[in-house]
Scaffold this motif. Structure first.
Motif, PDB file in Angstrom:
ATOM      1  N   SER A 875       0.846  -1.192   0.000  1.00 31.12           N
ATOM      2  CA  SER A 875       0.000   0.000   0.000  1.00 31.12           C
ATOM      3  C   SER A 875       0.876   1.235   0.000  1.00 31.12           C
ATOM      4  N   ASP A 876       0.360   2.292  -0.620  1.00 30.22           N
ATOM      5  CA  ASP A 876       1.092   3.555  -0.625  1.00 30.22           C
ATOM      6  C   ASP A 876       0.930   4.309   0.685  1.00 30.22           C
ATOM      7  N   ASP A 877      -0.184   4.073   1.360  1.00 28.25           N
ATOM      8  CA  ASP A 877      -0.433   4.849   2.583  1.00 28.25           C
ATOM      9  C   ASP A 877      -0.858   3.990   3.765  1.00 28.25           C
ATOM     10  N   GLY A 878      -0.617   2.686   3.703  1.00 29.34           N
ATOM     11  CA  GLY A 878      -0.972   1.811   4.807  1.00 29.34           C
ATOM     12  C   GLY A 878       0.197   1.629   5.761  1.00 29.34           C
ATOM     13  N   SER A 879      -0.118   1.142   6.962  1.00 27.70           N
ATOM     14  CA  SER A 879       0.922   0.881   7.950  1.00 27.70           C
ATOM     15  C   SER A 879       0.369  -0.038   9.020  1.00 27.70           C
ATOM     16  N   VAL A 880       1.211  -0.929   9.493  1.00 27.79           N
ATOM     17  CA  VAL A 880       0.817  -1.788  10.604  1.00 27.79           C
ATOM     18  C   VAL A 880       0.563  -0.952  11.856  1.00 27.79           C
TER      19      VAL A 880
END
Length: 994
Positions: A875-880
């Motif tokens: 993803s370009d803007d996802g994060s755990v």
């Protein structure tokens, strides 16, 4: 297809469902982490998280400010990682958990660095205009804020790095001044001339938190004071009272002698005495010494004066008989100050532990000295200047010093020489070993020195006395032994019972609030602070005993410093009365000036304009001292926590090293209790110090420094973070090659677990899921174990026990998964049909495990967790780090299932142990060739064979193992009766490939 199926030459690897992933086995953290960090910065990770958590219950960890000077060291790394673990775990639990990093920008540590630059140029800072000097300090601090900020970010510390707090920001300086004025307006401030801890090198008073103790060797001397009057014991007239001290430099400031009323003294007479350098041998020389200390005194005197002979006891005198007696100072012939008779004064601090039982009193330079002399009308004389020299006009040794110079105090130095020439030096030797205070910055020795300072009283209620009153009850920042003892030693006892760490999470709203007007109800600052300590959660619990003892025994808080770089004590003192001005309108103008121009505004101010029309500047003197830097940092709760989150808000947690019980924890406590009637925190966590691999303090001179910047450059921040989390950090911790190797090994195993999960879940979709009720027992058992792990991690998080958190997570990954679950189910994963219920159940559980473990690991190893997450969910803007704590179903917890499988696993271990000798002797090459007999089968035989990873299982007597006669399937490698020949396929594999 049939021919292929029966062929023994066929290579079946292309039909096996092997794990597939791009996630590399080799971490390459040193190169990869900066890329992930840059992505977080582009993403605005911290601000995005604040937006997502807006409206949720808030958890505030307030950052204790490090000094903005020098690269970070391992202590910084340990501290910041622990803070980050708290913030990230609370965020994972769904809290709005902001973290605002900050820096202490004022004070001696920074000012000293600028002075060093001048010293290298052979210049004095006193030659530089104050505004220019302060500007250099500000620039220096700003430079190091930028450097340290990048270093902390490299550690993976998530926070508001775009808007940190700095004590040198104008608004912060205005708030600090405002907090001081709150004390002033309520009368909790006074100016007093009393001894405080003083650095002759840095020319300023120091707080106890700025002091460190080192062993030194001092000169000890015995000095004779001739008794000139003794109304209750006339036989003493003409005799000499003997005092012992380890600070010869205090003799020129002596004003009295102290005795113990209950001590038994003896008047002894020497048969022969000859002072070195004199030709005359005196007989009948009479000396007054405590009876218990005569032998020790003789031993010292004989070392220096071999001609001293045996003694006769002339008379025995009770200490109380010395009331009203006077003696002459050894230098009385100099006239002036020295000519005045020295009274004998009763002192309850006088003991017979060492010395002579008589104590010389110098009220300028000792706590007991000051109190006793003040009570008897003897005031300090301020003979020692700020640089440690005697005043130029002082009658003896005027203009000489420095008093901390060993040569000045040596047996052949000027003090001893003067006493020797006066016939008063009975013994002198430079061999007394003891602990002595030093400045933690310059490393120079300190003295107690009486100077006019500003104090916050500990034992009077607000407005109980006029603010200009110069009181004398408390002295200094730390108690000092009486002058017959070593002049400095650690006097505060902080031993307490160990206490188990509680595991109940406490937020500020859960703690009983004290009345904010507690000071107005007549309580003293000490009383309010002790009550606040009792209402605070201390982690570990034993820390409460330590800070309670410190606050219970501490003297008044000296808040003034005689330096240039800091927040000025913005007060006006009336030139005639000595009272400081208390006017809300004047204070408002002062604070407005500070907000507009910072603390510099005080030095460039039009003071008449600030005073206004109601006051004449000719009547008032602006104070030029600055505030103790601990007052600065003690006020941070006001301009960080309250300013950002609302008036009355306080932090849920403070977290610093154990030295901050006498530093930031205490200054914050006193500041908040004095202005708000409560502690600024709900809980306080204390960690130990980072030591080298052998347990020694790190030192550049010893070459044993472990540099966190180098560790990150070589191995990566996640390794360092895992080390910090895994340590027993409530005590001092070790870091060296072995510790880092252990952290690397633990990291490698966690990384391999994630790599396996990613590979085994290749192509997994929601359509493949199976409900819990349809799963085999093994899968349900693993979910049961996951439920237990979740509870353990929650408990560890609530107790801030991250070492327990790491251990539980690592043990689960290694023992429950890699060595058990993964090992057993690899056959099903590789060889079952893609749509088989057992394989689907296994992959469903793997998906659940992935979603849980990557979240659990994210606070510990945030860079790696992000890499794992993005590998599965590009993803370009996802994060755990946007995720919250995993959902764990209550239905997964099954005590009966857990108990049964506990027995099954015990049986599996026994079988494994039985197979191992046959592997060593090469009777079987692997457990797949073993046929096992067990006493009783707790599961069906085919399930046990899969559980043991063996060929077959049957019931019989004792556990027994033999080599199977069955042939090996060419695809799954299991030995089964149905396989006609080696390399042929079993029924399952034949069906799958068909």
């Amino acid at each position: 297809m049939a021919d292929d199926t029966n062929s023994t030459a066929r290579d079946w690897r292309d039909t096996v469902f092997l794990p597939k992933t791009d996630f590399p086995m080799k971490a390459g953290l040193a190169a990869k982490e900066p890329q992930i960090l840059e992505r977080w910065q582009r993403l605005g990770l911290y601000q995005r998280l604040r937006e997502q958590r807006a409206g949720e219950r808030r958890f505030i960890l307030h950052d204790g400010p490090p000094y903005a000077n020098g690269d970070i060291h391992m202590g910084h790394a340990l501290n910041k990682v622990l803070k980050d673990l708290v913030v990230r775990t609370r965020s994972l639990m769904g809290y709005d958990a902001p973290y605002v990093p900050g820096w202490d920008c004022h004070g001696l540590p920074i000012e000293w660095k600028i002075e060093e630059q001048y010293r290298k140029k052979k210049q004095s800072k006193d030659e530089v205009p104050p505004a220019e000097f302060r500007a250099e300090c500000r620039a220096y601090a700003a430079e190091w804020v930028g450097i340290q900020r990048a270093q902390f970010e490299r550690l993976g510390i998530m926070g508001d790095w775009d808007d940190p707090y700095l004590t040198m920001k104008y608004e912060a300086e205005a708030t600090i001044a405002g907090e001081l004025l709150k004390f002033a307006e309520s009368g909790q401030l006074y100016r007093g001339a009393k001894p405080v801890m003083w650095s002759p090198v840095e020319k300023t008073a120091l707080a106890e938190a700025e002091v460190e103790y080192e062993d030194i060797t001092s000169t000890q001397i015995d000095v004779a004071f001739e008794i000139i009057d003794a109304p209750n014991a006339p036989e003493l007239v003409g005799a000499h009272a003997v005092i012992w001290t380890t600070t010869p430099w205090t003799i020129p400031v002596n004003q009295a002698l102290a005795y113990g009323p209950d001590v038994e003294y003896v008047l002894i007479e020497t048969l022969g005495y000859k002072q070195p350098g004199q030709s005359e041998v005196m007989s009948g020389f009479r000396l007054l010494v405590a009876r218990e200390l005569v032998e020790a005194f003789q031993s010292r005197a004989k070392q220096v004066i071999p001609t001293i002979g045996p003694v006769d006891i002339v008379s025995v005198i009770k200490g109380s008989a010395l009331a009203g007696a006077t003696a002459r100072h050894p230098m009385h012939h100099l006239g002036g100050f020295f000519a005045k008779p020295r009274p004998f004064l009763p002192g309850d601090f006088v003991t017979t532990d060492q010395g002579t039982g008589l104590v010389h009193m110098a009220p300028d330079h000792g706590e007991d000295d000051f109190d006793l002399c003040k009570a008897n009308g003897l005031d300090p004389v301020f003979a020692v200047e700020g640089d440690g020299r005697y005043r130029a006009d002082w009658g003896w040794l005027g203009g000489e010093g420095s008093v901390i110079n060993p040569k000045f105090n040596a047996p052949d130095g000027p003090i001893c020489e003067g006493l020797r020439n006066a016939g008063a030096l009975l013994a002198a030797s430079a061999d007394y070993r003891h602990s002595y205070p030093h400045s933690w910055r310059s490393k120079a020795k300190l003295i107690f020195r009486a100077t006019p300072q500003w104090f916050i009283p500990m034992d009077r209620s607000a407005d109980s006395e006029r603010p200009g009153d110069v009181r004398s009850r408390s002295v200094g920042e730390q108690g000092e032994p009486s002058s017959h003892q070593p002049r400095f030693s650690t006097s505060l006892q902080t031993n307490g019972d160990d206490g188990a760490t509680t595991q109940t999470s406490i937020a500020s709203s859960d703690v009983e609030e004290r009345s904010t007007d507690a000071r107005d109800n007549g309580a003293t600052l000490r009383q309010v602070a002790l009550d606040a300590i009792a209402a605070t959660r201390w982690i570990p619990a034993r820390a409460e005993n330590r800070i309670t003892a410190m606050v219970a025994g501490r003297p008044d808080w000296v808040i003034s410093r005689q330096r240039a770089w800091g927040v000025p004590i913005a007060l006006y003192v009336h030139r005639q009365t000595g009272d400081y001005l208390r006017d809300a309108h004047v204070n408002a103008r002062i604070l407005a000036a500070f907000r507009a121009g910072g603390a510099d505004a005080w030095y460039a101010a039009d003071h008449q304009a600030l005073l206004g029309e109601s006051y004449d500047l000719a009547d008032y003197q602006p104070v030029q001292d600055i505030l103790d830097v601990w007052f600065d940092s003690g006020s941070t709760h006001a301009f960080v926590v309250e300013a950002r989150y609302g008036e009355g808000t306080r932090a849920d947690l403070y977290l610093e090293g154990s030295d901050q019980h006498r530093g930031w924890f205490q200054s914050s406590l006193l500041e908040s209790c004095g202005t708000r009637g409560r502690a600024p925190y709900a809980a306080v966590l204390t960690h130990g110090f980072a030591l080298d691999g052998t347990g020694r303090k790190m030192s550049k001179s010893q070459g044993n420094v472990v540099d966190p910047l180098k560790v990150m450059a070589d191995s990566g921040a996640d390794i360092l973070r895992l080390w910090a989390a895994a340590t027993d950090y409530f005590d001092d911790v070790k870091i060296g090659k072995d510790a880092l190797s252990g952290a690397s090994d633990a990291y490698r195993k966690l990384r391999n677990t994630f790599r396996y999960l990613l590979g085994a879940l290749d192509g997994f979709t929601a359509a493949e899921r199976l409900p819990h009720a349809d799963m085999p027992e093994l899968e349900r058992y693993i979910l049961h174990r996951l439920h237990i792990l979740d509870g353990e991690l929650r408990s560890a998080t609530d107790g801030f026990e991250f070492n327990r958190y790491v251990r539980a997570l690592s043990d689960f990954a290694n023992e429950e998964l890699s060595a058990f679950f993964f090992d057993i189910r690899k056959d099903s994963l590789y060889c079952d049909a893609a749509d088989s219920p057992k394989r689907r159940a296994y992959r469903t559980v793997l998906d659940i495990l992935f979603e849980a473990l990557v979240r659990y690991a994210a606070p510990l190893i945030p860079f790696t967790a992000e890499e794992v997450w993005l590998t599965r969910y590009p993803s370009d803007d996802g994060s755990v780090h946007f995720q919250t704590w995993p959902t764990i179903e209550d239905a997964w917890l099954d005590g009966a299932l857990g108990a049964r499988w506990h027995e099954v696993r015990a049986l599996r271990e026994q079988v494994t142990e039985a197979i191992e000798p046959m592997r060593r002797e090469k009777i079987v090459r692997s457990s797949l060739e073993a046929a096992v007999t067990v006493p009783a089968a707790p599961l069906p035989a085919d399930q046990l064979a899969e559980l043991f990873i063996s060929a077959a299982v049957s019931e019989g007597g004792e556990i027994a193992v033999r080599r199977t006669d069955d042939q090996k399937c060419g695809r799954c490698w299991r030995h089964l009766p149905e396989v006609p020949e080696d390399g042929a396929l079993c029924a399952r594999c034949a069906e799958v490939v068909a």
